[in-house]
Design a protein around this motif. Sequence first.
Motif, PDB file in Angstrom:
ATOM      1  N   ASP A 158      45.643  30.944  31.238  1.00 56.31           N
ATOM      2  CA  ASP A 158      45.806  31.808  32.406  1.00 56.31           C
ATOM      3  C   ASP A 158      46.735  32.992  32.161  1.00 56.31           C
ATOM      4  O   ASP A 158      47.080  33.713  33.098  1.00 56.31           O
ATOM      5  CB  ASP A 158      46.314  30.986  33.596  1.00 56.31           C
ATOM      6  CG  ASP A 158      45.243  30.079  34.160  1.00 56.31           C
ATOM      7  OD1 ASP A 158      44.279  30.612  34.747  1.00 56.31           O
ATOM      8  OD2 ASP A 158      45.336  28.855  33.986  1.00 56.31           O
ATOM      9  N   ARG A 216      47.057  31.792  40.041  1.00 54.74           N
ATOM     10  CA  ARG A 216      45.602  31.956  40.079  1.00 54.74           C
ATOM     11  C   ARG A 216      44.985  31.029  41.130  1.00 54.74           C
ATOM     12  O   ARG A 216      44.051  31.408  41.849  1.00 54.74           O
ATOM     13  CB  ARG A 216      44.989  31.709  38.704  1.00 54.74           C
ATOM     14  CG  ARG A 216      43.575  32.282  38.589  1.00 54.74           C
ATOM     15  CD  ARG A 216      42.998  32.155  37.195  1.00 54.74           C
ATOM     16  NE  ARG A 216      43.809  32.733  36.154  1.00 54.74           N
ATOM     17  CZ  ARG A 216      43.877  34.039  35.892  1.00 54.74           C
ATOM     18  NH1 ARG A 216      43.181  34.906  36.637  1.00 54.74           N
ATOM     19  NH2 ARG A 216      44.630  34.490  34.910  1.00 54.74           N
ATOM     20  N   ALA A 217      45.530  29.817  41.236  1.00 59.19           N
ATOM     21  CA  ALA A 217      45.042  28.892  42.263  1.00 59.19           C
ATOM     22  C   ALA A 217      45.337  29.430  43.657  1.00 59.19           C
ATOM     23  O   ALA A 217      44.533  29.260  44.590  1.00 59.19           O
ATOM     24  CB  ALA A 217      45.696  27.517  42.077  1.00 59.19           C
ATOM     25  N   ALA A 238      39.344  35.037  41.838  1.00 56.99           N
ATOM     26  CA  ALA A 238      40.603  34.717  41.153  1.00 56.99           C
ATOM     27  C   ALA A 238      40.442  34.752  39.643  1.00 56.99           C
ATOM     28  O   ALA A 238      41.364  35.168  38.913  1.00 56.99           O
ATOM     29  CB  ALA A 238      41.105  33.351  41.599  1.00 56.99           C
ATOM     30  N   GLU A 239      39.286  34.336  39.154  1.00 56.88           N
ATOM     31  CA  GLU A 239      39.053  34.308  37.711  1.00 56.88           C
ATOM     32  C   GLU A 239      38.921  35.703  37.119  1.00 56.88           C
ATOM     33  O   GLU A 239      39.002  35.875  35.895  1.00 56.88           O
ATOM     34  CB  GLU A 239      37.802  33.483  37.395  1.00 56.88           C
ATOM     35  CG  GLU A 239      37.982  31.994  37.574  1.00 56.88           C
ATOM     36  CD  GLU A 239      39.007  31.398  36.629  1.00 56.88           C
ATOM     37  OE1 GLU A 239      39.080  31.864  35.465  1.00 56.88           O
ATOM     38  OE2 GLU A 239      39.747  30.490  37.043  1.00 56.88           O
ATOM     39  N   ALA A 294      42.783  31.924  44.405  1.00 60.15           N
ATOM     40  CA  ALA A 294      41.508  31.249  44.678  1.00 60.15           C
ATOM     41  C   ALA A 294      41.471  30.670  46.085  1.00 60.15           C
ATOM     42  O   ALA A 294      40.426  30.687  46.748  1.00 60.15           O
ATOM     43  CB  ALA A 294      41.268  30.153  43.645  1.00 60.15           C
ATOM     44  N   ASP A 295      42.605  30.162  46.553  1.00 64.11           N
ATOM     45  CA  ASP A 295      42.662  29.614  47.911  1.00 64.11           C
ATOM     46  C   ASP A 295      42.343  30.684  48.949  1.00 64.11           C
ATOM     47  O   ASP A 295      41.740  30.395  49.987  1.00 64.11           O
ATOM     48  CB  ASP A 295      44.050  29.036  48.191  1.00 64.11           C
ATOM     49  CG  ASP A 295      44.296  27.726  47.458  1.00 64.11           C
ATOM     50  OD1 ASP A 295      43.324  27.108  46.996  1.00 64.11           O
ATOM     51  OD2 ASP A 295      45.477  27.337  47.336  1.00 64.11           O
ATOM     52  N   LYS A 302      37.386  31.101  43.933  1.00 65.83           N
ATOM     53  CA  LYS A 302      37.621  30.953  42.498  1.00 65.83           C
ATOM     54  C   LYS A 302      37.017  32.093  41.694  1.00 65.83           C
ATOM     55  O   LYS A 302      37.609  32.562  40.714  1.00 65.83           O
ATOM     56  CB  LYS A 302      37.040  29.616  42.024  1.00 65.83           C
ATOM     57  CG  LYS A 302      37.321  29.337  40.557  1.00 65.83           C
ATOM     58  CD  LYS A 302      36.823  27.956  40.140  1.00 65.83           C
ATOM     59  CE  LYS A 302      37.118  27.689  38.672  1.00 65.83           C
ATOM     60  NZ  LYS A 302      36.652  26.357  38.243  1.00 65.83           N
ATOM     61  N   GLU A 303      35.843  32.565  42.080  1.00 68.36           N
ATOM     62  CA  GLU A 303      35.183  33.619  41.301  1.00 68.36           C
ATOM     63  C   GLU A 303      36.026  34.885  41.253  1.00 68.36           C
ATOM     64  O   GLU A 303      36.165  35.510  40.193  1.00 68.36           O
ATOM     65  CB  GLU A 303      33.805  33.920  41.908  1.00 68.36           C
ATOM     66  CG  GLU A 303      33.006  34.927  41.112  1.00 68.36           C
ATOM     67  CD  GLU A 303      31.607  35.131  41.654  1.00 68.36           C
ATOM     68  OE1 GLU A 303      30.936  36.077  41.210  1.00 68.36           O
ATOM     69  OE2 GLU A 303      31.180  34.341  42.528  1.00 68.36           O
TER      70      GLU A 303
END
Length: 253
Positions: A230, A194-195, A206-207, A198-199, A203-204
């Motif tokens: 997660d 997930r990180a 990825a969440e 996000a990279d 983040k929005e």
Amino acid sequence: MRKKIVAGNWKMNKLMDEAVALTSELVNMANDEVKSDVKVILCPPAIYLTTINKYIESAPNFSLAAQNCSDKVSGAFTGEISAAMLQSIGVEYVLIGHSERRQYFNEDNALLAEKVNTALANGISPIFCCGESLDQRQNEDYIGFVKNQISESLFHLTAEQLQSVVIAYEPIWAIGTGLTASAEQAQDMHAALRAHLADKYGKEVAEEISILYGGSVTAASAAELFASPDIDGGLVGGASLKSREFTNIIKAR
């Protein structure tokens, strides 16, 4: 909030009457026991897709997935099934990159990227599978290895396209080997993936992506796994062939 997803991959199992019986049992049990916030995806062999769809089309929790699709649009590819064909019979999801396809049919990340593209182009959501072998886990940067699978097969997509993708992490080293991945090990990998999303996408985004765990999920292990922050559900193999076991996995909180 991400919806819980439990997908049952039947692989090359069940004759037609067995497949119909299993589906009927699952639908009846789900109607009685499963909350509406869970999406159940059935992945039968391709030859049964149309029949199984008739049994689940009125069941609000259920969706249909194919186990594979061609990277080609159409043409002289004997034995292949296109994403457009799957869409035309009501298939909503397709497994792409399952560890068995990678191992037995030599499907690489570039080919899988093309399969992702043709699925999305036909309105089908890929369930993109990724994971590492025991040798890779012991001798390599296994997190980097799995992140690279995602990078090479998904990171050409726009953020909007990515939001139609479900990711399934398969710790190949813990499937049929006698070894077990703990909930903590599974959560660590899911959080890393997930990180990684996000990279690339923020983040929005990825969440919003559901990441399923595909490491020999059972009714006994499901609750602890699914409680991890997660882990958004499971891609279930052998246990999905038993209606009571699979229903208990679906119900796990």
